[in-house]
Design a protein around this motif. Structure first.
Motif, PDB file in Angstrom:
ATOM      1  N   ASP A 139      -0.219 -17.336 -14.350  1.00 13.96           N
ATOM      2  CA  ASP A 139      -0.737 -15.707 -13.748  1.00 13.96           C
ATOM      3  C   ASP A 139       0.739 -15.178 -13.232  1.00 13.96           C
ATOM      4  O   ASP A 139       1.355 -15.697 -12.241  1.00 13.96           O
ATOM      5  N   VAL A 140       0.813 -13.754 -13.765  1.00 15.55           N
ATOM      6  CA  VAL A 140       2.552 -13.306 -13.349  1.00 15.55           C
ATOM      7  C   VAL A 140       0.391 -11.898 -12.358  1.00 15.55           C
ATOM      8  O   VAL A 140      -0.214 -12.075 -12.783  1.00 15.55           O
ATOM      9  N   CYS A 141       2.392 -10.748 -11.924  1.00 12.96           N
ATOM     10  CA  CYS A 141       1.289  -9.912 -11.473  1.00 12.96           C
ATOM     11  C   CYS A 141       2.471  -8.699 -11.471  1.00 12.96           C
ATOM     12  O   CYS A 141       3.855  -8.368 -11.451  1.00 12.96           O
ATOM     13  N   VAL A 142       1.865  -7.602 -11.221  1.00 16.94           N
ATOM     14  CA  VAL A 142       2.176  -6.120 -11.387  1.00 16.94           C
ATOM     15  C   VAL A 142       2.492  -5.401  -9.826  1.00 16.94           C
ATOM     16  O   VAL A 142       0.957  -5.543  -9.270  1.00 16.94           O
ATOM     17  N   THR A 143       2.932  -4.899  -9.223  1.00 24.64           N
ATOM     18  CA  THR A 143       3.040  -4.605  -8.148  1.00 24.64           C
ATOM     19  C   THR A 143       2.908  -3.110  -8.361  1.00 24.64           C
ATOM     20  O   THR A 143       3.994  -2.637  -7.990  1.00 24.64           O
ATOM     21  N   VAL A 144       2.323  -2.040  -7.065  1.00 25.84           N
ATOM     22  CA  VAL A 144       2.067  -1.013  -6.862  1.00 25.84           C
ATOM     23  C   VAL A 144       2.508  -0.731  -5.780  1.00 25.84           C
ATOM     24  O   VAL A 144       1.700  -0.433  -4.968  1.00 25.84           O
ATOM     25  N   ALA A 145       3.855   0.189  -4.884  1.00 25.43           N
ATOM     26  CA  ALA A 145       4.340   0.897  -3.624  1.00 25.43           C
ATOM     27  C   ALA A 145       4.561   2.502  -3.409  1.00 25.43           C
ATOM     28  O   ALA A 145       5.114   2.805  -4.145  1.00 25.43           O
ATOM     29  N   ASP A 202       6.012   8.982  -3.810  1.00 20.50           N
ATOM     30  CA  ASP A 202       6.095   8.204  -5.301  1.00 20.50           C
ATOM     31  C   ASP A 202       6.143   6.837  -5.094  1.00 20.50           C
ATOM     32  O   ASP A 202       5.610   6.076  -4.103  1.00 20.50           O
ATOM     33  N   LEU A 203       5.278   6.527  -6.535  1.00 16.57           N
ATOM     34  CA  LEU A 203       4.742   5.619  -6.696  1.00 16.57           C
ATOM     35  C   LEU A 203       5.720   4.538  -7.008  1.00 16.57           C
ATOM     36  O   LEU A 203       6.093   4.727  -8.897  1.00 16.57           O
ATOM     37  N   VAL A 204       6.486   3.107  -6.964  1.00 13.01           N
ATOM     38  CA  VAL A 204       6.879   2.838  -7.815  1.00 13.01           C
ATOM     39  C   VAL A 204       6.559   1.270  -8.240  1.00 13.01           C
ATOM     40  O   VAL A 204       5.571   0.837  -6.754  1.00 13.01           O
ATOM     41  N   CYS A 205       6.668   0.673  -9.108  1.00 12.57           N
ATOM     42  CA  CYS A 205       5.193  -0.350  -9.586  1.00 12.57           C
ATOM     43  C   CYS A 205       6.237  -0.722 -10.244  1.00 12.57           C
ATOM     44  O   CYS A 205       7.287  -0.349 -10.979  1.00 12.57           O
ATOM     45  N   PHE A 206       6.485  -2.898 -10.105  1.00 16.90           N
ATOM     46  CA  PHE A 206       7.853  -3.822 -10.457  1.00 16.90           C
ATOM     47  C   PHE A 206       6.891  -4.849 -11.247  1.00 16.90           C
ATOM     48  O   PHE A 206       5.778  -5.342 -10.093  1.00 16.90           O
TER      49      PHE A 206
END
Length: 163
Positions: A72-78, A145-149
Motif C-alpha cells: 500500500d502507498v498513498c497520495v497526500t493532499v494539503a 491552493d491544493l498540493v498533492c504528492f
C-alpha cells in the motif's frame, strides 16, 4: 524535461506527465486534478478536508520479479496556508506535515489551471518557514491552493496533522 516544462502555456490543455512507478496503480493526471482509482483528489479534499490521504496499491515496476507483491502507498493532499518570498526563495507553508516518505519531485498543484513556469519551492509546515523540503511547483502558487504528492508507504491522517 517534458514539453509542458519547456512550454508552460501547454499546461492549459495538456496535463504534466506522471511517473507511473512513483504513483499508485491506476493513477491518471488531468490538467487540474489527479485521479487515483477513479477518485478525484480535488473532490476528496473538498469532502474530507485537508490534510487528507488516499491509500491504494503500489504500481507494478516495469521489470518485476516473480515473487513481487504490491504494498500500500498513498497520495497526500494539503492546502497552502502561507506563501513568502524572502531573499528570492519561495517558501510555501502547508497545513500538513511533509513526511519523509513523500516523493516531492512529483508534487502537483491541483484545483486550478496555471500556465506559470515551474519554480523550485521549499515546502514547510513551521510558521517561521526556515526549514523544509524542496519541490517543484508553478511559480504563481498562492494561499488556498491544493498540493498533492505521492508517498512510498501508507500513511494515516494522524501522520500528517501538525502537532
Amino acid at each position: 524535461m517534458t514539453l509542458t516544462t519547456i512550454l508552460p502555456s501547454l499546461r492549459a490543455s495538456l496535463p504534466d506527465p506522471l511517473d507511473p512507478t512513483l504513483w499508485p496503480a491506476r493513477t491518471e493526471a488531468t490538467v487540474d486534478d489527479v485521479r487515483v482509482c477513479a477518485v478525484s483528489m480535488q473532490r476528496l479534499a473538498a469532502v474530507a478536508g485537508t490534510p487528507c490521504v488516499h491509500t491504494a496499491e503500489q504500481a507494478p515496476p516495469r521489470y518485476r520479479p516473480r515473487d513481487w507483491e504490491p504494498v500500500d502507498v498513498c497520495v497526500t493532499v494539503a492546502t497552502v496556508t502561507r506563501v513568502r518570498r524572502p531573499w528570492g526563495v519561495l517558501f510555501v507553508e502547508l497545513d500538513a506535515v511533509v513526511p519523509d516518505c513523500a516523493v516531492l519531485a512529483e508534487a502537483r498543484l491541483i484545483g486550478r489551471r496555471t500556465v506559470a513556469p515551474v519554480a523550485e519551492v521549499t515546502l514547510t509546515t513551521n510558521p517561521t518557514g526556515t526549514a523544509g523540503r524542496e519541490a517543484l511547483l508553478p511559480g504563481d502558487v498562492r494561499v488556498g491552493d491544493l498540493v498533492c504528492f505521492p508517498c512510498v508507504r501508507a500513511l494515516t491522517h494522524r501522520d500528517l496533522v501538525t502537532r
